[in-house]
Design a protein around this motif. Structure first.
Motif, short mmCIF file in Angstrom:
data_model
loop_
_atom_site.label_atom_id
_atom_site.label_comp_id
_atom_site.label_asym_id
_atom_site.label_seq_id
_atom_site.Cartn_x
_atom_site.Cartn_y
_atom_site.Cartn_z
N ASP A 1 58.89 53.28 58.24
CA ASP A 1 57.74 52.59 59.06
C ASP A 1 56.49 52.72 58.20
N SER A 2 56.56 52.66 56.75
CA SER A 2 55.58 52.62 56.03
C SER A 2 54.91 51.22 56.12
N PRO A 3 53.43 51.13 56.18
CA PRO A 3 52.95 49.82 56.31
C PRO A 3 53.13 48.97 55.00
N TYR A 4 53.34 47.69 55.30
CA TYR A 4 53.44 46.86 54.07
C TYR A 4 52.31 46.38 53.41
N ASP A 5 52.43 46.61 52.09
CA ASP A 5 51.08 46.53 51.10
C ASP A 5 50.96 45.13 50.85
N TYR A 6 50.10 44.26 51.71
CA TYR A 6 49.96 42.65 51.23
C TYR A 6 49.14 42.73 49.82
N VAL A 7 48.20 43.64 49.71
CA VAL A 7 47.33 43.18 48.65
C VAL A 7 48.39 43.42 47.33
N SER A 8 49.09 44.34 47.23
CA SER A 8 50.20 44.58 46.08
C SER A 8 50.86 43.35 45.88
N ALA A 9 51.52 42.92 47.10
CA ALA A 9 52.45 41.62 46.79
C ALA A 9 51.74 40.57 46.04
N ARG B 1 47.29 51.21 42.03
CA ARG B 1 47.52 51.15 43.22
C ARG B 1 48.72 51.76 43.59
N GLN B 2 49.96 51.18 42.94
CA GLN B 2 51.35 51.67 43.29
C GLN B 2 51.22 53.28 43.23
N LEU B 3 50.72 53.90 42.47
CA LEU B 3 50.75 55.21 42.32
C LEU B 3 50.16 56.11 43.45
N THR B 4 49.29 55.39 44.37
CA THR B 4 48.77 55.85 45.79
C THR B 4 49.60 55.52 46.83
N GLN B 5 50.89 54.85 46.73
CA GLN B 5 51.38 54.31 47.93
C GLN B 5 52.61 55.31 47.98
N PRO B 6 53.21 55.66 49.30
CA PRO B 6 54.37 56.79 49.63
C PRO B 6 55.53 55.92 49.42
N ALA B 7 55.73 54.59 49.62
CA ALA B 7 56.93 53.84 49.24
C ALA B 7 56.49 52.48 48.37
N PRO B 8 55.97 52.60 47.25
CA PRO B 8 55.32 51.23 46.67
C PRO B 8 56.35 50.22 46.28
N LEU B 9 55.38 49.19 46.27
CA LEU B 9 56.06 47.72 46.08
C LEU B 9 56.78 47.72 44.58
N LEU B 10 56.13 48.13 43.61
CA LEU B 10 56.82 48.24 42.45
C LEU B 10 56.88 49.86 42.26
N PRO B 11 58.45 50.07 42.46
CA PRO B 11 58.95 51.45 42.56
C PRO B 11 58.62 52.37 41.42
N VAL B 12 57.28 52.68 41.00
CA VAL B 12 56.89 53.70 39.88
C VAL B 12 57.37 54.76 40.25
N ASP B 13 57.59 55.44 41.29
CA ASP B 13 58.07 56.77 41.56
C ASP B 13 59.50 56.86 41.14
N LEU B 14 60.30 55.73 41.53
CA LEU B 14 61.62 55.81 40.77
C LEU B 14 61.76 55.72 39.32
N MET B 15 60.76 55.16 38.87
CA MET B 15 60.80 55.15 37.12
C MET B 15 60.49 56.47 36.60
N ARG B 16 59.88 57.42 37.59
CA ARG B 16 59.73 58.61 36.94
C ARG B 16 61.19 59.58 36.81
N ASN B 17 62.07 58.98 37.46
CA ASN B 17 63.60 59.56 37.11
C ASN B 17 64.01 59.01 35.64
N PRO B 18 64.25 59.80 34.92
CA PRO B 18 64.89 59.56 33.38
C PRO B 18 65.90 58.41 33.64
N LEU C 1 60.05 41.08 48.51
CA LEU C 1 60.84 41.02 49.42
C LEU C 1 61.73 42.01 49.40
N SER C 2 62.13 42.81 48.47
CA SER C 2 62.90 43.94 48.25
C SER C 2 62.09 45.13 49.32
N SER C 3 60.61 45.07 48.95
CA SER C 3 60.11 45.89 49.83
C SER C 3 59.89 45.74 51.11
#
Length: 481
Positions: A221-229, A272-289, A94-96
């Motif tokens: 406008d990134s498409p919503y990732d239903y599989v990740s949900a 799967r999240q590592l391949t998404q531009p705006a992942p549902l689980l924000p692993v990209d944000l977790m790269r920020n220490p 829902l946050s995504s």
């Protein structure tokens, strides 16, 4: 040292053009004008307070509900588990979704669903009907919790964001703490149905005010990732069942199967999240220490808080011989002093490092928990317990607002929903782990379980203080607040 603002290169490229309608016009990084700001934060406070309190009040009412429904104690647990499970598995999806369709829309939809489901809970005539209504209510609560801090970021200008976050953090912490007391008060004068019916007028009032007061936001406008949900639901659902089963004596084979299932699905979920531009689980944000350390601090601190909140009533009543009323009163200083400590810390967080404030606050919390654990066997006076509880509340209040502010401001504005969802997920993960650890400790340590649980809570608080202090050595990327 405060991290210097910069744009996260992994943030989505362009906001959706349709997002720049009248509702989204307020997303100019200057917050809302007065008095609209006050009305908006009131709506957020209303929604988050009823959703958090509702996760706690059912515990107190379970014996009464079980008798009314002619249900066993084991079956009645689903009144609690159904709500907690629905909230946890839907928080990140829902946050995504809020990043894509707007935080205001997700919040108000969650508020409507929560209010309708609360009426359904009050009218339920059987345990299955009540459990179903609680599932729906949990999804509504997740809509509220998933974007509430993202909305705060839209409501307040960057220079005052700490104040807004402190109000929100104070509401969440106080609501978690006073939930059992509120439930006991209502049950003393009314039937259990009123525990849920009281949400209806509050929800209606918040929705009516929120239609005009809550801000919009620029969406991407990134498409919503239903599989990740779906994968997210399985991962968190299996983890909850495994942790809960471990704490309640479930067969180790079943627990192992649940954990293995969660790990296997989780592995593919993260990949799967590592391949998404705006992942549902924000692993990209977790790269920020800074972001990662703040999330770790939050999980450890809420684990410590829940260990204390669950074990303290047993310590006070079974070991110290206090009554239920005395226990309720002596639990009050913790949330009460937070009403003062959290806003002060929130103001300071606009000027001082969250790593420093969090380290100091969590060190104070550690000392308070150790002092509470040492009260056993000393025949303490009520005042001896009260000031120790107040010390814990001061420590937690100093830590929480700066930590939440850092989590939110270290993400790009277009990813505020993802950061808000991670904040809520960290809190729920810590609370779930803390409650399960208490059950496990009580099962292993027969006579001194509450004292051991408090010492374990102090250990988690100390770890959180160390993790928070590590942020002083980092210069992680932070988005503009």
């Amino acid at each position: 040292m405060r991290a210097q603002p910069s744009r996260n290169p992994s943030s989505p490229a362009s906001p959706h053009p349709a997002a720049r309608g009248p509702a989204a016009a307020q997303d100019n990084e200057q917050g809302l004008p007065l008095p609209q700001r006050y009305w908006a934060i009131l709506v957020v406070a209303f929604g988050i307070s009823v959703s958090v309190i509702d996760s706690a009040i059912a515990n107190v009412a379970l014996p009464t509900i079980a008798r009314y429904m002619h249900a066993s104690a084991a079956n009645s647990i689903w009144v609690v588990n159904a709500y907690q499970l629905a909230v946890t598995i839907s928080l990140l999806p829902l946050s995504s979704l809020g990043d894509r369709i707007g935080y205001r829309r997700v919040y108000l939809s969650g508020l409507v669903l929560f209010t309708i489901a609360s009426l359904g809970c009050a009218l339920a005539g059987s345990l299955p009907a009540l459990a179903l209504a609680r599932v729906i209510q949990g999804f509504g609560a997740a809509g509220i919790m998933s974007v509430n801090t993202a909305l705060v970021r839209m409501i307040y200008p960057p220079a005052s964001l700490g104040r807004g976050i402190s109000i929100n953090a104070m509401v969440v912490a106080v609501s978690s703490a006073v939930g059992p007391t509120v439930a006991a008060g209502i049950l003393s004068v009314a039937s259990w149905q009123w525990l849920f019916a009281i949400n209806v007028p509050i929800g209606i009032a918040a929705f009516v005010i929120g239609i005009k007061a809550l801000p919009g936001n620029v969406r991407h406008d990134s498409p919503y990732d239903y599989v990740s949900a779906v994968m997210n639901a399985f991962v968190f659902g299996l983890l909850i069942f495994a942790v809960d089963g471990l704490g309640h004596g479930q067969s180790y084979a079943y627990v192992a199967i649940e954990l293995i299932g969660a790990l296997v699905i989780g592995y593919f979920f993260v990949r799967r999240q590592l391949t998404q531009p705006a992942p549902l689980l924000p692993v990209d944000l977790m790269r920020n220490p800074i972001f990662a350390l703040s999330i770790g601090t939050s999980v450890c601190s809420f684990t410590a808080q829940m260990l204390a909140f669950v074990s303290l009533p047993f310590l006070m009543q079974n070991a110290l011989g206090l009554s239920q009323v005395q226990t309720g009163l002596l639990m009050t200083p913790w949330p009460l002093v937070m009403i003062v400590a959290a806003p002060v810390s929130g103001v300071l967080s606009d000027r001082m490092s969250a790593g420093l404030l969090g380290g100091i606050g969590l060190a104070v919390l550690t000392v308070g928990l150790v002092l509470l654990a040492t009260t056993i066997g000393t025949h303490p006076q009520p005042s001896d317990i009260a000031w120790r509880m107040a010390l814990c509340g001061v420590g937690f209040g100093i830590f929480q607002a700066p930590n939440n502010r850092t989590i939110l401001s270290s993400a790009p504005r277009s990813r505020s929903g993802g950061a808000s969802g991670m904040l809520g997920t960290a809190r729920l993960t810590g609370q779930t782990l803390g409650a399960a650890l208490v059950a496990l400790i009580f099962g292993v340590v027969q006579h001194h379980g509450p004292v051991v649980a408090l010492y374990v809570a102090a250990c988690f608080a100390a770890v959180a203080a160390v993790v928070s202090s590590l942020r002083l050595t980092q210069t992680g990327t932070a988005a503009s607040a």
